[in-house]
Design a protein around this motif. Structure first.
Motif, PDB file in Angstrom:
ATOM      1  N   ARG B   3       0.905  -1.396   0.173  1.00 46.09           N
ATOM      2  CA  ARG B   3       0.274   0.028   0.187  1.00 46.09           C
ATOM      3  C   ARG B   3       0.886   1.629  -0.217  1.00 46.09           C
ATOM      4  N   ASP B   4       2.059   1.133   0.285  1.00 45.43           N
ATOM      5  CA  ASP B   4       3.319   2.502   0.293  1.00 45.43           C
ATOM      6  C   ASP B   4       3.415   2.317  -0.685  1.00 45.43           C
ATOM      7  N   ILE B   5       3.175   1.610  -1.929  1.00 41.66           N
ATOM      8  CA  ILE B   5       4.087   1.996  -3.056  1.00 41.66           C
ATOM      9  C   ILE B   5       2.789   3.622  -3.551  1.00 41.66           C
ATOM     10  N   THR B   6       3.746   4.446  -3.738  1.00 43.87           N
ATOM     11  CA  THR B   6       3.450   5.882  -4.272  1.00 43.87           C
ATOM     12  C   THR B   6       3.500   6.252  -5.761  1.00 43.87           C
ATOM     13  N   LEU B   7       4.207   5.462  -5.966  1.00 42.56           N
ATOM     14  CA  LEU B   7       4.728   5.504  -7.854  1.00 42.56           C
ATOM     15  C   LEU B   7       3.534   5.091  -8.119  1.00 42.56           C
ATOM     16  N   GLY B   8       3.507   6.042  -9.566  1.00 41.18           N
ATOM     17  CA  GLY B   8       1.507   6.121 -10.186  1.00 41.18           C
ATOM     18  C   GLY B   8       0.866   6.895  -9.891  1.00 41.18           C
ATOM     19  N   GLN B   9       0.562   6.633  -8.793  1.00 42.20           N
ATOM     20  CA  GLN B   9      -0.748   7.609  -7.392  1.00 42.20           C
ATOM     21  C   GLN B   9      -0.272   8.926  -8.117  1.00 42.20           C
ATOM     22  N   TYR B  10      -1.557   9.601  -7.516  1.00 38.80           N
ATOM     23  CA  TYR B  10      -2.085  10.989  -8.187  1.00 38.80           C
ATOM     24  C   TYR B  10      -2.721  11.138  -6.693  1.00 38.80           C
ATOM     25  N   TYR B  11      -1.991  12.672  -6.312  1.00 38.48           N
ATOM     26  CA  TYR B  11      -2.401  13.356  -4.896  1.00 38.48           C
ATOM     27  C   TYR B  11      -3.071  14.077  -5.175  1.00 38.48           C
ATOM     28  N   PRO B  12      -4.722  13.989  -5.428  1.00 37.95           N
ATOM     29  CA  PRO B  12      -5.961  15.389  -4.923  1.00 37.95           C
ATOM     30  C   PRO B  12      -4.964  16.512  -4.619  1.00 37.95           C
ATOM     31  N   THR B  13      -4.882  17.536  -5.250  1.00 37.41           N
ATOM     32  CA  THR B  13      -4.796  18.805  -4.284  1.00 37.41           C
ATOM     33  C   THR B  13      -4.930  19.787  -5.529  1.00 37.41           C
ATOM     34  N   ASP B  14      -4.819  21.297  -4.852  1.00 40.28           N
ATOM     35  CA  ASP B  14      -4.318  22.362  -6.514  1.00 40.28           C
ATOM     36  C   ASP B  14      -2.842  23.337  -5.042  1.00 40.28           C
ATOM     37  N   SER B  15      -2.443  22.873  -6.592  1.00 39.82           N
ATOM     38  CA  SER B  15      -1.438  23.415  -6.960  1.00 39.82           C
ATOM     39  C   SER B  15      -0.591  23.954  -7.979  1.00 39.82           C
ATOM     40  N   TYR B  16       0.877  24.613  -7.660  1.00 38.25           N
ATOM     41  CA  TYR B  16       1.538  25.194  -8.928  1.00 38.25           C
ATOM     42  C   TYR B  16       1.226  23.928  -9.962  1.00 38.25           C
ATOM     43  N   ILE B  17       2.270  23.503  -9.838  1.00 39.62           N
ATOM     44  CA  ILE B  17       2.734  21.738 -10.277  1.00 39.62           C
ATOM     45  C   ILE B  17       1.656  21.578 -10.501  1.00 39.62           C
ATOM     46  N   HIS B  18       0.842  21.013 -10.425  1.00 31.99           N
ATOM     47  CA  HIS B  18      -0.670  20.303 -10.366  1.00 31.99           C
ATOM     48  C   HIS B  18      -1.004  20.710 -11.607  1.00 31.99           C
ATOM     49  N   ARG B  19      -0.900  22.316 -11.785  1.00 36.10           N
ATOM     50  CA  ARG B  19      -1.923  23.030 -13.135  1.00 36.10           C
ATOM     51  C   ARG B  19      -0.858  23.113 -14.044  1.00 36.10           C
ATOM     52  N   LEU B  20       0.435  22.283 -13.992  1.00 37.72           N
ATOM     53  CA  LEU B  20       1.487  23.115 -14.795  1.00 37.72           C
ATOM     54  C   LEU B  20       0.646  21.896 -16.564  1.00 37.72           C
ATOM     55  N   ASP B  21       1.018  22.236 -17.662  1.00 34.30           N
ATOM     56  CA  ASP B  21       1.090  21.020 -18.719  1.00 34.30           C
ATOM     57  C   ASP B  21       1.566  20.011 -18.470  1.00 34.30           C
ATOM     58  N   PRO B  22       1.595  18.711 -18.866  1.00 34.30           N
ATOM     59  CA  PRO B  22       1.473  16.990 -18.605  1.00 34.30           C
ATOM     60  C   PRO B  22       3.180  17.061 -19.835  1.00 34.30           C
TER      61      PRO B  22
END
Lengths: 284, 266, 286
Positions: B3-22
């Protein structure tokens, strides 16, 4: 076998944004031979709660006593406990894995360290109990029909001869005949093996017909605990929790609202028929 | 642990980085990975560390959550470290039976581990701040030129996105199966390696069956919603570079120049 | 012209042994005739393995009959170049909410269908907003579907179909995995779509209470249509239904039992409300 839950608390993903208190300071006791139903909407914490009862999950605080013994102390034999408190998970057919049904059913008793003869005897008894036809015993479990798979999976737990049987929505996805069959099986287990049954279900009608006691779980806490008649008298509160009352109770309450003098403590179909037929002088 | 593998998971929040173009994030991560291999000395590591720390900070993803992602690959880290400590020739500091611990070995080991941690944390910043769909879109657009060479870019991207989406579902399923088999008395924790492999069968068989079931159902559901590959497909959120992307590119290039300068000058 | 016309539809699964040789043939759907008119609310009842889900997959060309023909808006579902029209006309919602979600954000998932159809992005936005509003899930548009309840996930799935602007929605046991609240949510959403937006509904289920709102019920057994009619006509036959592994709504069962005892109650009771009314009426006569 008595089970006492003592101030159980369980938190998922502690310390992250996904932190969730699934079970919050819950205490209760279950007596030998009881038939208890656990109700609550999806995500209310009932699945977590049943996993705490046989040590599949370890609570952050509080503990469970089985026959007076704390099951979370260091040297407690949890494996033996799981043989005595069996859990039939939701959609248990998804846990089948062996090449044939019989070997799969042997998996549980074999893990308990029983010798081969006893293991096979128990597997045979369990398969008979779930009424699987003999020709299915040596078929691949993946070739069975949906209903038969479920029977085979339940046999896998019954073969451990548990004193307490916990079932998480055993009738999910089954048609009326399949549902009826499950409840017949549970009655038989109670009669022949004096099994304590803890049933998690969304079907208020089924619970009303069979359970002696209902515990209502909401938001990680037990908010009601009583006989079906007691619990189902709180229709409004149950509806607000995303639950319901049995159709039989609804009928009786509606009759009462319309000025018909009926006993609204009745929750089973048969008794309700007697009550209403009695109004016409046609009761037995 | 799984359950600890965070690779490939999405962390839903709003930030400058979240808003960047992929595409910005993919390119940025790629540049960061290259930079990690350009590093030669302590100043380079400090630069890479500061850049990573800054990105994590701006991404609003809790550090704790990021560090948990490392737990899953802890064994790989230890193994890499030990391998380097023992098998790098050089000045012997200490002899353990037939194995020599060398000064060079320790150096290489420390470097390797730091690099691996940077690589994993760096790519986690990307996956944690980008939804798989968005990531797929980005990859598809970046690799679109390869379509000319008959590479099924859309299909590969879609497969990746579905595979990423499958991780949490399969982890959940795995958890359920392990619980169910433990409830039947399976001993999943103890035992020798030979018996442990056998204890995996009751878990792996149902897991495969369930993976196929999920995949089959999903394929049917996608077909029912008119999915037929990339041809003629439009997007609800077409990719468009914005102001923030240009400034992000500037920061990344400045960083790369710094790392190269350090490597060349010192 | 009917919206959907199934004529003499037969479907067979081939069972093979370990070496791939044909072991036997299972006739899952057997000479079924069904006509669905625009605006209908059709329920297909049947026990596990009666062939109802297999039949449902014929309505949007996920399966093709081995014999007979299915027509959607007059087009044979076997016509390759009509395939996407047919799937857009007849949308489908499946039993397991987790296995039909494609997006990681609710609105992206709902957009999947229109994206595949090549709808322009501005219109996709409009459709997504509208579809989410009509199942009352608009405020969840930015959420991750994984974090929703079962009932909410199924409503997202329905929105995903609505965004394709279908004429008909087929729901294959949509409530089987839900709690009472989730069941109520789905049933009221479906009923509303049928009544207010005029969308044709085909509901596959084995919960008797869910078919009460249907204007036509088909009961399946062993791949065949065993009974058809309005819910009121169907549920008069408690004994026949029991024989094929089904039952009748509790109110109907109750009324039947009272009739057997000689109480004057009509034989076509469906709901608890009707039963209460009839009991009160009957009591006043005494």
């Amino acid at each position: 076998m008595s089970i006492i839950a003592d101030h159980l608390t369980y938190i998922y993903n502690k310390g992250t944004v996904y932190e969730k208190k699934a079970v919050n300071d819950v205490s209760f006791s279950i007596k030998d031979g009881e038939y208890v139903a656990l109700i609550g909407h999806t995500g209310s914490g009932k699945s977590t709660l049943i996993q705490l009862l046989n040590g599949l999950l370890k609570p952050q605080s509080g503990t469970v006593y089985v026959n007076g013994e704390d099951i979370f102390v260091k040297d407690y034999d949890l494996r033996a406990l799981r043989g005595r408190i069996g859990i039939v998970f939701q959609y248990p057919e998804y846990q089948l894995f062996e090449e044939d049904v019989f070997t799969d059913v042997c998996f549980g008793p074999k893990n308990l360290g029983l010798d081969r003869q006893e293991t096979e005897l128990r597997a045979y008894e369990a398969l008979k109990m779930v009424e699987l036809p003999d020709e299915a015993f040596f078929q691949s479990p993946f070739d069975l029909s949906g209903g038969e798979k479920r029977r085979a999976a339940i046999a896998g737990v019954l073969a451990m001869k548990p004193d307490v049987l916990i079932l998480d929505e055993p009738v999910a996805g089954l048609d009326p005949a399949g549902r009826e069959w499950i409840f017949r099986l549970l009655s038989k287990l109670r009669k022949e093996r004096q099994t304590t049954v803890i049933l998690v279900s969304h079907s208020m009608d089924d619970i009303a017909e069979h359970a002696e006691r209902i515990m209502v779980v909401d938001d990680g806490s037990i908010v009601m605990d009583g006989t079906p008649a007691e619990v189902f008298s709180y229709g409004k509160e149950l509806m607000e929790m995303g639950l319901d009352i049995p159709r039989v109770s609804r009928l009786l309450y509606m009759l009462k609202e319309n000025g018909v003098n009926v006993n609204t403590d009745i929750v089973t179909f048969k008794q309700a028929i007697e009550e209403v037929a009695g109004l016409f002088g046609k009761g037995r | 642990m799984l359950r600890d593998i965070t690779l490939g998971q999405y962390y839903p929040t709003d930030s400058y980085i979240h808003r960047l173009d992929p595409r910005t994030k993919i390119t940025g991560t790629f540049i960061y990975m290259i930079s990690v291999f350009l590093i030669r000395d302590i100043w380079g590591y400090i630069a890479a560390f500061l850049f990573l720390a800054f990105m994590i900070r701006v991404s609003h993803v809790p550090v704790k959550f990021m560090v948990r992602g490392l737990k899953g690959i802890f064994i790989i880290l230890i193994f890499t470290a030990l391998f380097n400590v023992f098998f790098t020739p050089g000045e012997v500091l200490y002899s353990l039976w037939k194995l020599d611990i060398t000064r060079e070995g320790i150096k290489v080991a420390v470097r390797m581990v730091i690099r691996l941690v940077f690589l994993i944390m760096g790519s986690s910043v990307m996956t944690l701040t980008t939804t798989p769909n968005n990531l797929t879109d980005g990859l598809e657009r970046l690799f679109r030129p390869l379509k000319r060479f008959k590479l099924p870019v859309h299909e590969i991207a879609m497969m990746m996105s579905i595979a990423l989406g499958f991780i949490p579902i399969l982890v959940d399923e795995l958890d359920k199966i392990m619980k169910a088999q433990s409830a039947r008395g399976a001993d999943l924790e103890n035992g020798k390696l030979s018996t442990r492999i056998r204890t995996l069968i009751p878990i792996l068989v149902p897991l495969f069956v369930s993976a196929f079931r999920h995949a089959g159902d999903l394929a049917t559901a996608m077909e029912a919603r008119c999915y037929h590959g990339g041809e003629g497909r439009t997007r609800m959120k077409p990719l468009r570079y914005g102001k923030q992307d240009y400034s992000a590119y500037t920061v990344i290039i400045l960083y790369l120049v710094t790392v190269i300068a350090i490597a060349v000058m010192l | 012209m009917s919206l959907i016309n199934a004529e003499n539809v037969t479907f067979e699964y081939i069972r093979r042994d370990k070496d791939g040789a044909v072991e036997g043939i299972n006739r899952a759907v057997d000479e079924v005739e069904i006509a669905v008119e625009k605006g209908d609310f059709i329920a297909i009842l049947g026990h596990n393995g009666s062939g109802k889900s297999t039949l449902a997959k014929h309505f949007n060309a996920l399966l093709h009959p081995v014999e007979g023909t299915v027509f959607v808006n007059g087009y044979d579902t076997r016509e390759e170049d009509r395939l996407w029209d047919i799937r857009q006309t007849v949308g489908m919602v499946f039993q397991n909410p987790d296995n039909q979600i494609i997006g990681t954000v609710v609105e992206e998932d709902v957009a999947f269908g229109p994206e595949n159809m090549g709808v322009r992005s501005r219109e996709i936005w409009e459709r997504v907003v509208q579809s989410l509003k009509s199942v009352d899930m608009y405020e969840y548009r930015k959420k991750s579907p994984q974090r929703l309840s079962g009932g909410q996930k199924q409503r997202v799935a329905i929105a995903g179909v609505l965004a394709m602007k279908p004429e008909c929605i087929v729901l294959d046991e949509p409530t089987a995995m839900l709690d009472p609240q989730g069941r109520r949510e789905i049933m009221s959403a479906v009923t509303e779509l049928n009544r207010k937006e005029g969308i044709t509904v085909i509901l596959i289920t084995h919960y008797m209470e869910e078919v009460l709102n249907a204007n036509k019920v088909f009961v399946m057994d062993k791949g065949r249509i065993a009974m058809q009619g309005t819910p009121r006509q169907i549920f008069k036959h408690a004994d026949e239904l029991k024989e094929i592994g089904l039952t009748v709504p509790v109110a109907a069962l109750f009324a039947g039992e009272l009739r057997k005892r000689g109480v004057d109650i009509p034989d076509d009771i469906l709901t608890t409300e009707e039963l209460v009314k009839e009991i009160c009426r009957s009591l006043r006569i005494i």
